[in-house]
Design an enzyme around this catalytic site. Sequence first.
Site, mmCIF file in Angstrom:
data_model
loop_
_atom_site.group_PDB
_atom_site.id
_atom_site.type_symbol
_atom_site.label_atom_id
_atom_site.label_comp_id
_atom_site.label_asym_id
_atom_site.label_seq_id
_atom_site.Cartn_x
_atom_site.Cartn_y
_atom_site.Cartn_z
ATOM 1 N N ASP A 31 0.853 -1.173 0.000
ATOM 2 C CA ASP A 31 0.000 0.000 0.000
ATOM 3 C C ASP A 31 0.899 1.236 0.000
ATOM 4 O OD1 ASP A 31 -2.497 1.298 0.105
ATOM 5 O OD2 ASP A 31 -3.242 -0.172 1.538
ATOM 6 N N HIS A 75 -10.675 -3.095 3.519
ATOM 7 C CA HIS A 75 -10.544 -2.518 4.855
ATOM 8 C C HIS A 75 -11.432 -1.303 5.084
ATOM 9 C CE1 HIS A 75 -7.993 -0.097 2.298
ATOM 10 N NE2 HIS A 75 -7.932 0.828 3.238
ATOM 11 N N ASP A 96 -3.058 4.673 -2.750
ATOM 12 C CA ASP A 96 -4.183 5.201 -1.988
ATOM 13 C C ASP A 96 -4.647 6.549 -2.531
ATOM 14 O OD1 ASP A 96 -5.771 4.884 0.594
ATOM 15 O OD2 ASP A 96 -4.825 6.822 0.975
#
Length: 556
Positions: free
Chosen positions: A97, A327, A198
Site C-alpha cells: 500500500d 478494509h 491510496d
Amino acid sequence: MSNWWKDGIIYQIYPKSFQDSNGDGIGDIPGIISRLDYLDYLGIDMLWISPIYESPDADNGYDISDYYKIRPEFGSDQDFEELLIELHRRDIRLILDMVVNHTSDEHEWFQKSRKDPAGPYGDFYHWQPGNNGELPSNWGSFFGGPAWTWDEIRQEYYLHLFHKKQPDLNWENPEVRQEIYKMMRHWLDRGVDGFRLDVINLLDKADGYPDGQIKDGQKYGNGVPYFSNGDRLDDYLAEMNNEVFRHYDMVTIGETIATDASQAKTFISSENHPLDMLIHFEHMSVDHGDGKWDKAEFDLVEFKNIIDNWDKEIRPEGWNAFYLNNHDQPRAVSRFGDDENYHYQSATMLATMLLTLPATPFVYQGEEIGMTNYNFQDFNELRDIESINYYKSKAKENKEKAALKRISEIGRDNARTPVQWSKELNAGFSEGKPWIKVNPNYQAINLSQQRDDEDSILNYYRALIEFRRNNQALISGSFEQIAADDEEIFAYWRRLDGVSYLVLLNFSNKEQSFLADSFCSILSYVNGNYFEEKEHPDNSLPDLKPYEARIYRQSN
C-alpha cells in the site's frame, strides 16, 4: 512485460487484524509469515498488505511518518525481508500500500515545513494564511469537520482532506514528486512487485481552493470537484510512470474517489497508461443515500449497470479490478446477502460473482470464510476515526443508538475485527487482548472448522479459484449481461474462443424463475452453491433458490 496481474487472485491483508505472533494483541509480519502456507492452499497469486510503515496510527497506518521504516509493532526490517523471500518462494507476489496524497503530521517533512516556511520543505504541503480567522475555503474533511487546521507554530492553515494528522502533500512542488519517486524505487529495488496507490486521484488541488457547494443542513462545502481528477493529475501520473513504473515488471493499482468509468479510461486505457487497474467506489455506493451514513435500499439493477458500464468503457484496451470487501467496506455477506438465514448461500453466491466477472478479483481477509459485520453495542468498541466522528456528531442529537446501528451496517471497523482462525481464545488471532474486539460468532464461523468441511464457504472459494484459473473464458472472455432490468437476478455470459459460460445469481431470499425452456437444451450445469440433484431431464432450468449461484457451459 507480461500482464501477469490479469490472470491471478489478489488477497488483501489488514496486518493489524490478520495474525498476532507475540501476544500484544496486534497483528504483525511474523504472524503473516506463519500463515503463508494457508494463502498458498487457498490459491492466492498476489498479496496486498495495507500500510506497514512507521506511523502514529491516527488512521490505522494510512498516516505515514517514515516511508522507509517498518512500524515496530509490525516487526523489523529483517521480518519484512523474510516475508518477501517466503512469498516469492511460494510464487506469490507482494503489493505494498502506497499513500502519497498525504503523510502524517509527525513526518519529518511536515515538521520542517511548519518550522521553516522559507526552507527546502516550506512548500511541501498546502499552507494558507488566515483571513481574519476565516478558513481558506469551506471544504469539509472526509472524516468530518473542516479540511483546514490552524498551525500555531507556522501561524497558517494546512490542508488535510482526511484526519487533521494527515496533511496533504503539495504535488505542484517538483521536489515533493522526486522524493516520492525515490521512495517508490527503494521498495521496488528491494523486490516488491507492485503498489496499491491510496486515493491517487486526489493529488491535484484547484488553484485558489474554490469554495464547494453547501447542501441544506451541512456546515462544510463539497470540495470534491476541486480536488479529484484535477487538470494536472494526468501529468503527475505520466511523470510517475516515466520516472518509476515503466522501469519495473510490476502492477499499479490506483484507488480513485469520485471517479466514473469514462474518467478512468485516461488512467488505465491509454497506450502508455500509468495505472494497470483501479479500485473505484461507484458500485459501493448503491446502498448509500445522501452520503455514506444515509441508508438507501440496495439497487441491484443499478449495481449491475455499473459493472456493465465499466466493462464497456475500459476493456479491451484497459483492465478492471473488482472487489466486494476491503478494509474500508463492511462485510459483503452482511451487506448484500442474508448472514442470518442464508449465510452459506449468500457468501458463496457473492464469491461466484467475484470470481466470474471480467476483472482481477480482490479477496479480503476473512471474506473466504464468510466473516460478518460486528453488532457494535458501545462507543468504546469503536476504533475507526470516521465512525467515531460520526457517532459524536449523532450523540449531540441524542441519537447514539441509531448511530451504532448504522456503524454496525456500514462502518469500517466491521472489516477490521480479527480474522477468525479457530474456536480457540480470541479466534486464534492472539494470546493477548486484541486491539479491537473479535466478532463473537467466531465459534461458528472460523477457518479451522471450514478447512475440514468439504462443503464449506472456504472450500467453495478454493474450488472456484481453481476453476477460474483453468478457464480463460472466465478471465479475459467477453461479458454480456442478460435481463439487465431484472431486480433480483444477475445473469451474464462469459465467452472466449468458442467457450461460453452462463452465470446466474439470485440476490434475493425467495425462489426466482429465469430463462425460457428453449435456452436450456444447450446448457450443461458445471458449478453452483446448492447440493441438490443437478440433472434436469425436462431440459428446463429449475427456479433459482434463495441466494443460489449456478454456472452453466453452453454446448457447441
